[in-house]
Design a protein around this motif. Sequence first.
Motif, mmCIF file in Angstrom:
data_model
loop_
_atom_site.group_PDB
_atom_site.id
_atom_site.type_symbol
_atom_site.label_atom_id
_atom_site.label_comp_id
_atom_site.label_asym_id
_atom_site.label_seq_id
_atom_site.Cartn_x
_atom_site.Cartn_y
_atom_site.Cartn_z
ATOM 1 N N GLY A 176 -5.138 -1.232 2.582
ATOM 2 C CA GLY A 176 -5.250 0.037 1.874
ATOM 3 C C GLY A 176 -6.051 -0.114 0.602
ATOM 4 O O GLY A 176 -6.026 -1.158 -0.055
ATOM 5 N N ARG B 192 -6.356 5.346 0.349
ATOM 6 C CA ARG B 192 -6.767 5.551 1.745
ATOM 7 C C ARG B 192 -6.718 4.217 2.458
ATOM 8 O O ARG B 192 -6.855 3.155 1.840
ATOM 9 C CB ARG B 192 -8.166 6.150 1.825
ATOM 10 C CG ARG B 192 -9.282 5.228 1.377
ATOM 11 C CD ARG B 192 -10.672 5.826 1.565
ATOM 12 N NE ARG B 192 -11.699 4.963 1.057
ATOM 13 C CZ ARG B 192 -12.237 3.940 1.723
ATOM 14 N NH1 ARG B 192 -11.820 3.650 2.934
ATOM 15 N NH2 ARG B 192 -13.190 3.198 1.185
ATOM 16 N N LEU B 193 -6.529 4.290 3.748
ATOM 17 C CA LEU B 193 -6.590 3.084 4.563
ATOM 18 C C LEU B 193 -8.040 2.768 4.882
ATOM 19 O O LEU B 193 -8.863 3.679 5.055
ATOM 20 C CB LEU B 193 -5.795 3.270 5.856
ATOM 21 C CG LEU B 193 -4.281 3.288 5.706
ATOM 22 C CD1 LEU B 193 -3.619 3.672 7.023
ATOM 23 C CD2 LEU B 193 -3.767 1.941 5.216
ATOM 24 N N SER B 194 -8.341 1.496 4.964
ATOM 25 C CA SER B 194 -9.675 1.051 5.343
ATOM 26 C C SER B 194 -9.946 1.463 6.786
ATOM 27 O O SER B 194 -9.084 1.308 7.654
ATOM 28 C CB SER B 194 -9.764 -0.468 5.197
ATOM 29 O OG SER B 194 -10.925 -0.961 5.814
ATOM 30 N N LYS B 195 -11.138 1.970 7.041
ATOM 31 C CA LYS B 195 -11.522 2.346 8.410
ATOM 32 C C LYS B 195 -11.702 1.106 9.281
ATOM 33 O O LYS B 195 -11.329 1.097 10.447
ATOM 34 C CB LYS B 195 -12.800 3.180 8.386
ATOM 35 C CG LYS B 195 -12.606 4.554 7.784
ATOM 36 C CD LYS B 195 -13.908 5.360 7.787
ATOM 37 C CE LYS B 195 -13.689 6.728 7.217
ATOM 38 N NZ LYS B 195 -13.921 6.802 5.797
ATOM 39 N N SER B 196 -12.283 0.065 8.722
ATOM 40 C CA SER B 196 -12.561 -1.141 9.509
ATOM 41 C C SER B 196 -11.367 -2.098 9.578
ATOM 42 O O SER B 196 -11.285 -2.905 10.489
ATOM 43 C CB SER B 196 -13.776 -1.874 8.946
ATOM 44 O OG SER B 196 -13.525 -2.286 7.617
ATOM 45 N N ARG B 197 -10.468 -2.012 8.605
ATOM 46 C CA ARG B 197 -9.275 -2.868 8.566
ATOM 47 C C ARG B 197 -8.062 -2.011 8.239
ATOM 48 O O ARG B 197 -7.638 -1.946 7.081
ATOM 49 C CB ARG B 197 -9.428 -3.952 7.503
ATOM 50 C CG ARG B 197 -10.517 -4.939 7.790
ATOM 51 C CD ARG B 197 -10.544 -5.983 6.696
ATOM 52 N NE ARG B 197 -11.640 -6.907 6.927
ATOM 53 C CZ ARG B 197 -12.000 -7.829 6.072
ATOM 54 N NH1 ARG B 197 -11.362 -7.971 4.939
ATOM 55 N NH2 ARG B 197 -12.997 -8.632 6.354
ATOM 56 N N PRO B 198 -7.462 -1.352 9.222
ATOM 57 C CA PRO B 198 -6.373 -0.401 8.948
ATOM 58 C C PRO B 198 -5.120 -1.033 8.339
ATOM 59 O O PRO B 198 -4.258 -0.313 7.850
ATOM 60 C CB PRO B 198 -6.085 0.213 10.313
ATOM 61 C CG PRO B 198 -6.740 -0.657 11.314
ATOM 62 C CD PRO B 198 -7.828 -1.409 10.626
ATOM 63 N N GLN B 199 -5.022 -2.361 8.330
ATOM 64 C CA GLN B 199 -3.893 -3.025 7.673
ATOM 65 C C GLN B 199 -4.114 -3.167 6.160
ATOM 66 O O GLN B 199 -3.254 -3.638 5.439
ATOM 67 C CB GLN B 199 -3.634 -4.402 8.310
ATOM 68 C CG GLN B 199 -4.631 -5.478 7.936
ATOM 69 C CD GLN B 199 -5.951 -5.452 8.719
ATOM 70 O OE1 GLN B 199 -6.276 -4.496 9.411
ATOM 71 N NE2 GLN B 199 -6.721 -6.517 8.591
ATOM 72 N N TYR C 150 0.818 -1.214 0.000
ATOM 73 C CA TYR C 150 0.000 0.000 0.000
ATOM 74 C C TYR C 150 0.859 1.275 0.000
ATOM 75 O O TYR C 150 0.609 2.199 -0.779
ATOM 76 C CB TYR C 150 -0.945 -0.016 1.206
ATOM 77 C CG TYR C 150 -1.645 1.303 1.433
ATOM 78 C CD1 TYR C 150 -2.721 1.675 0.642
ATOM 79 C CD2 TYR C 150 -1.203 2.184 2.418
ATOM 80 C CE1 TYR C 150 -3.356 2.890 0.829
ATOM 81 C CE2 TYR C 150 -1.835 3.399 2.616
ATOM 82 C CZ TYR C 150 -2.905 3.754 1.822
ATOM 83 O OH TYR C 150 -3.529 4.958 2.003
ATOM 84 N N GLU C 151 1.873 1.313 0.829
ATOM 85 C CA GLU C 151 2.696 2.523 0.974
ATOM 86 C C GLU C 151 3.440 2.919 -0.296
ATOM 87 O O GLU C 151 3.830 4.075 -0.462
ATOM 88 C CB GLU C 151 3.740 2.331 2.104
ATOM 89 C CG GLU C 151 3.150 2.170 3.471
ATOM 90 C CD GLU C 151 2.750 0.745 3.821
ATOM 91 O OE1 GLU C 151 2.462 0.515 5.010
ATOM 92 O OE2 GLU C 151 2.702 -0.142 2.931
ATOM 93 N N THR D 104 -0.817 -3.283 3.913
ATOM 94 C CA THR D 104 0.284 -2.392 4.261
ATOM 95 C C THR D 104 1.555 -3.242 4.392
ATOM 96 O O THR D 104 1.490 -4.470 4.539
ATOM 97 C CB THR D 104 0.022 -1.653 5.581
ATOM 98 O OG1 THR D 104 -0.097 -2.630 6.615
ATOM 99 C CG2 THR D 104 -1.243 -0.794 5.499
#
Length: 153
Positions: free
Chosen positions: A121, A112-119, A8-9, A148
């Motif tokens: 993107g 953007r990162l997922s709100k429910s799964r921050p790992q 993702y990065e 990520t």
Amino acid sequence: MTGKTWAYEDFVEGASLDLGTKLVSAAEIIEFAGEFDAQPMHLDEAAGKASILGGLAASGWHTCAMFMRMLCDAFLLDSTSQGAPGVDQVKWKKPVLAGDILSGNTTVLAKRLSKSRPQLGLITMRSELFNQRGESVFEFENTCMFLTREASA
């Protein structure tokens, strides 16, 4: 191959990624059509010439499949891709004919990162394929999911 694993990065908004080139053969057009889209303009040169397509033409679905192969070879197979929730847009703009040489690129529109799964993107991409004359033949837009770097370690 880039020699790196895309996470993702690594995707930067506005960046464009080259998809390489692909020669489209009559044999593969006919083979794909025989299996998946058996319309005459995809199976027979004369029928293709008699159609509005102007020659033996790849099915739009075949064009999608060729695009996917190009995307996989360019970076997707060397990434943390988790698939995609769907396709926002696909446009078949000009016929892809036997003998055409396709080239393409993918541009990162948003991330953007997922709100429910921050790992996880979400990367929104717009892709385009061109023939050897530089004419746009295909447009595709969708959101892809990538882990990520930390999550993939």
